[in-house]
Design an enzyme around this catalytic site. Structure first.
Site, PDB file in Angstrom:
ATOM      1  N   SER A 137     107.219  18.290 125.329  1.00 53.03           N
ATOM      2  CA  SER A 137     106.205  19.097 124.634  1.00 53.03           C
ATOM      3  C   SER A 137     106.708  20.505 124.356  1.00 53.03           C
ATOM      4  CB  SER A 137     104.975  19.172 125.537  1.00 53.03           C
ATOM      5  OG  SER A 137     104.099  20.147 125.055  1.00 53.03           O
ATOM      6  N   TYR A 161     100.923  21.598 133.506  1.00 59.32           N
ATOM      7  CA  TYR A 161     101.271  20.518 132.572  1.00 59.32           C
ATOM      8  C   TYR A 161     102.696  20.725 132.037  1.00 59.32           C
ATOM      9  CZ  TYR A 161     101.549  18.153 128.043  1.00 59.32           C
ATOM     10  OH  TYR A 161     101.966  17.411 126.961  1.00 59.32           O
ATOM     11  N   LYS A 165     106.464  18.577 132.478  1.00 57.82           N
ATOM     12  CA  LYS A 165     107.352  18.146 131.379  1.00 57.82           C
ATOM     13  C   LYS A 165     108.768  18.706 131.601  1.00 57.82           C
ATOM     14  CE  LYS A 165     104.474  15.786 128.831  1.00 57.82           C
ATOM     15  NZ  LYS A 165     104.589  14.343 128.694  1.00 57.82           N
ATOM     16  N   LEU A 213      92.191  21.794 119.530  1.00 61.31           N
ATOM     17  CA  LEU A 213      91.426  22.310 118.391  1.00 61.31           C
ATOM     18  C   LEU A 213      90.964  21.217 117.426  1.00 61.31           C
ATOM     19  CD1 LEU A 213      90.368  24.696 116.736  1.00 61.31           C
ATOM     20  CD2 LEU A 213      92.643  24.929 115.724  1.00 61.31           C
TER      21      LEU A 213
HETATM   22  N1  LIG Z   1      98.878  15.001 121.786  1.00 68.13           N
HETATM   23  C1  LIG Z   1      99.596  16.107 121.868  1.00 68.13           C
HETATM   24  O1  LIG Z   1      99.245  17.141 121.285  1.00 68.13           O
HETATM   25  C2  LIG Z   1     100.875  16.135 122.678  1.00 68.13           C
HETATM   26  C3  LIG Z   1     101.766  17.215 122.524  1.00 68.13           C
HETATM   27  C4  LIG Z   1     102.929  17.230 123.286  1.00 68.13           C
HETATM   28  C5  LIG Z   1     103.219  16.190 124.152  1.00 68.13           C
HETATM   29  N2  LIG Z   1     102.332  15.168 124.292  1.00 68.13           N
HETATM   30  C6  LIG Z   1     102.642  14.097 125.250  1.00 68.13           C
HETATM   31  O2  LIG Z   1     102.661  12.838 124.588  1.00 68.13           O
HETATM   32  C7  LIG Z   1     102.168  11.818 125.454  1.00 68.13           C
HETATM   33  C8  LIG Z   1     101.069  11.059 124.735  1.00 68.13           C
HETATM   34  O3  LIG Z   1     100.059  11.961 124.336  1.00 68.13           O
HETATM   35  P1  LIG Z   1      98.715  11.462 123.651  1.00 68.13           P
HETATM   36  O4  LIG Z   1      98.200  12.601 122.861  1.00 68.13           O
HETATM   37  O5  LIG Z   1      98.927  10.148 123.005  1.00 68.13           O
HETATM   38  O6  LIG Z   1      97.807  11.308 124.937  1.00 68.13           O
HETATM   39  P2  LIG Z   1      96.744  10.165 125.289  1.00 68.13           P
HETATM   40  O7  LIG Z   1      95.998  10.602 126.480  1.00 68.13           O
HETATM   41  O8  LIG Z   1      95.969   9.787 124.073  1.00 68.13           O
HETATM   42  O9  LIG Z   1      97.696   8.934 125.654  1.00 68.13           O
HETATM   43  C9  LIG Z   1      98.296   8.805 126.909  1.00 68.13           C
HETATM   44  C10 LIG Z   1      98.050   7.365 127.355  1.00 68.13           C
HETATM   45  O10 LIG Z   1      98.660   7.199 128.623  1.00 68.13           O
HETATM   46  C11 LIG Z   1      97.767   6.478 129.460  1.00 68.13           C
HETATM   47  N3  LIG Z   1      98.124   6.841 130.844  1.00 68.13           N
HETATM   48  C12 LIG Z   1      98.000   8.042 131.427  1.00 68.13           C
HETATM   49  N4  LIG Z   1      98.469   8.008 132.696  1.00 68.13           N
HETATM   50  C13 LIG Z   1      98.911   6.726 132.892  1.00 68.13           C
HETATM   51  C14 LIG Z   1      99.524   6.051 133.977  1.00 68.13           C
HETATM   52  N5  LIG Z   1      99.771   6.665 135.149  1.00 68.13           N
HETATM   53  N6  LIG Z   1      99.849   4.754 133.822  1.00 68.13           N
HETATM   54  C15 LIG Z   1      99.613   4.103 132.663  1.00 68.13           C
HETATM   55  N7  LIG Z   1      99.024   4.684 131.609  1.00 68.13           N
HETATM   56  C16 LIG Z   1      98.686   5.983 131.713  1.00 68.13           C
HETATM   57  C17 LIG Z   1      96.384   6.900 129.029  1.00 68.13           C
HETATM   58  O11 LIG Z   1      95.392   5.944 129.343  1.00 68.13           O
HETATM   59  C18 LIG Z   1      96.573   7.045 127.523  1.00 68.13           C
HETATM   60  O12 LIG Z   1      96.287   5.842 126.857  1.00 68.13           O
HETATM   61  C19 LIG Z   1     101.704  12.515 126.717  1.00 68.13           C
HETATM   62  O13 LIG Z   1     102.709  12.365 127.688  1.00 68.13           O
HETATM   63  C20 LIG Z   1     101.574  13.969 126.313  1.00 68.13           C
HETATM   64  O14 LIG Z   1     101.829  14.833 127.368  1.00 68.13           O
HETATM   65  C21 LIG Z   1     101.181  15.101 123.554  1.00 68.13           C
END
Ligand SMILES: NC(=O)c1ccc[n+]([C@@H]2O[C@H](COP(=O)([O-])OP(=O)(O)OC[C@H]3O[C@@H](n4cnc5c(N)ncnc54)[C@H](O)[C@@H]3O)[C@@H](O)[C@H]2O)c1
Length: 353
Positions: A137, A161, A165, A213
């Site tokens: 991230s 968080y 990462k 947001l």
């Molecule tokens: N969305 C963003 O803006 C963003 C930005 C930077 C990084 N990320 C990273 O990308 C990844 C995905 O983000 P997202 O927006 O799709 O989030 P999200 O919450 O929609 O998806 C994450 C998924 O992981 C599952 N999950 C969480 N912990 C788990 C575990 N221990 N075992 C199995 N499943 C588990 C959740 O149920 C969910 O379906 C995350 O690691 C997040 O940190 C997201």
């Protein structure tokens, strides 16, 4: 390589990424605990993919499981081995992602994000799977200037968080160094994915009141929330509100395909890529674009700055553009239009379907 595991594949980024991988003809295993998603997304993915080609839907295999339990991960690798479609690469997205929540519950974040990753890496080693794309991230960067951030920018997260990462990236570096001839690892450092698939059939479906947001904009636009609270109008930016690099979720998902194809043909290495558009948009600019594109009112008011926020986070994406066969194609207008389409088609997320 033909068979991949997407951890967290029911989530926002995972569902869009899984869909594009399926469309390309790959076999996609998903493991997800559904702690922040709805398993119904699997049916949605099958429905969309069947419109294209019925056979492709068979290539999607879902296991409900928690990465904190090593056995859950072993079960899916074992299954893939027995069925002669052994998992060759992992796109690792499962984890918690809210900055605010991480400040309240750091242990929960370290437990899920770090222990989950350690278990995954142990199982990958056991099954001789050495190809990994990790969802890092932009929150790991410390950016005090109004400058584009490249991959060599100082890494200095300011919340738990971001710390998880950074720590996982360090762990991956160590793993790579221990067996340099084997591992191929890509850290994708995402900026701010928003919007939804253009069909409006899959999108972001956060549990409870969202922190980010764009999902908040959707809730205000659909009158679920009365108004949008903007954190600070006195930042040192062109209109006083924070500037971010918003990227269409399909452009972000496509970066995973490009990263996977790069991994497939390259030598062992560990490499980081910023995945953003390189264009900064302020909170007010995003609100105004959303209002204009969708012809809808969006009441807002200003409140004080939020702890842990930074004023300007925009990617220098030149490494990704020059190394991967990828570039973001969609505009801010597309992001606003597609996100609103998803909201209109699914006013209560996946629950209604
Ligand atoms: N969305 C963003 O803006 C963003 C930005 C930077 C990084 N990320 C990273 O990308 C990844 C995905 O983000 P997202 O927006 O799709 O989030 P999200 O919450 O929609 O998806 C994450 C998924 O992981 C599952 N999950 C969480 N912990 C788990 C575990 N221990 N075992 C199995 N499943 C588990 C959740 O149920 C969910 O379906 C995350 O690691 C997040 O940190 C997201």
């Amino acid at each position: 390589m033909q068979n991949l595991l997407v951890t967290g594949g029911c989530g926002y980024i995972g569902s869009h990424t899984a869909l594009l991988l399926l469309e390309k003809g790959y076999t996609v295993y998903i493991i997800d605990s559904n702690c922040n998603s709805n398993p119904f997304v699997i049916n949605k993915l099958k429905k969309i993919i069947m419109k294209k080609d019925k056979q492709l839907a068979k290539n999607l295999i879902f296991f409900k499981g928690d990465l904190r339990k090593k056995k859950d991960i072993e079960r899916i690798f074992e299954y893939s081995k027995h069925n002669n479609k052994i998992i060759e690469a992992v796109v690792h997205l499962a984890g918690f992602k809210s900055v605010n929540e991480s400040m309240k519950y750091p242990l929960m974040y370290w437990d899920s994000n770090l222990i989950g990753t350690i278990n995954l890496l142990k199982v990958m080693q056991k099954y001789l799977c050495y190809n990994l794309i990790f969802s890092s991230s932009a929150t790991i960067y410390s950016c005090l200037e109004n400058k584009l951030i490249d991959e060599n920018f100082p890494i200095k997260p300011i919340n738990p968080y971001g710390n998880t990462k950074r720590c996982i990236e360090t762990l991956l570096e160590d793993i790579y160094k221990s067996e340099k001839a084997k591992w191929k690892i890509i850290n994708l450092r995402y900026f701010n994915p928003i919007g939804a698939h253009h069909s409006g059939d899959i999108g972001e479906d956060p549990n409870g009141i969202p922190n980010n947001l764009f999902p908040l904009i959707l809730q205000v636009a659909s009158s679920k929330l009365r108004e949008l609270k903007i954190f600070g109008n006195n930042w040192d930016t062109r209109d006083g509100t924070c500037i971010r690099d918003y990227i269409h979720i399909l452009d972000l998902a496509n970066a995973h395909i490009a990263a996977f194809e790069y991994l497939s043909k390259t030598k062992s290495q560990i490499i980081n890529f910023n995945i953003g558009t390189g264009k900064g948009t302020s909170v007010l600019e995003l609100i105004n674009t959303f209002k204009n594109v969708n012809k809808i009112k969006l009441p807002y008011s200003f409140t004080s700055r939020r702890e842990g926020d930074q004023k300007y986070i925009v990617a220098d994406n030149s490494r990704a553009l020059s190394t991967l066969n990828w570039k973001p194609l969609k505009s801010l207008e597309d992001m606003c239009r597609d996100g609103w389409k998803w909201q209109l088609k699914n006013p209560n997320g996946y629950i209604d379907n």
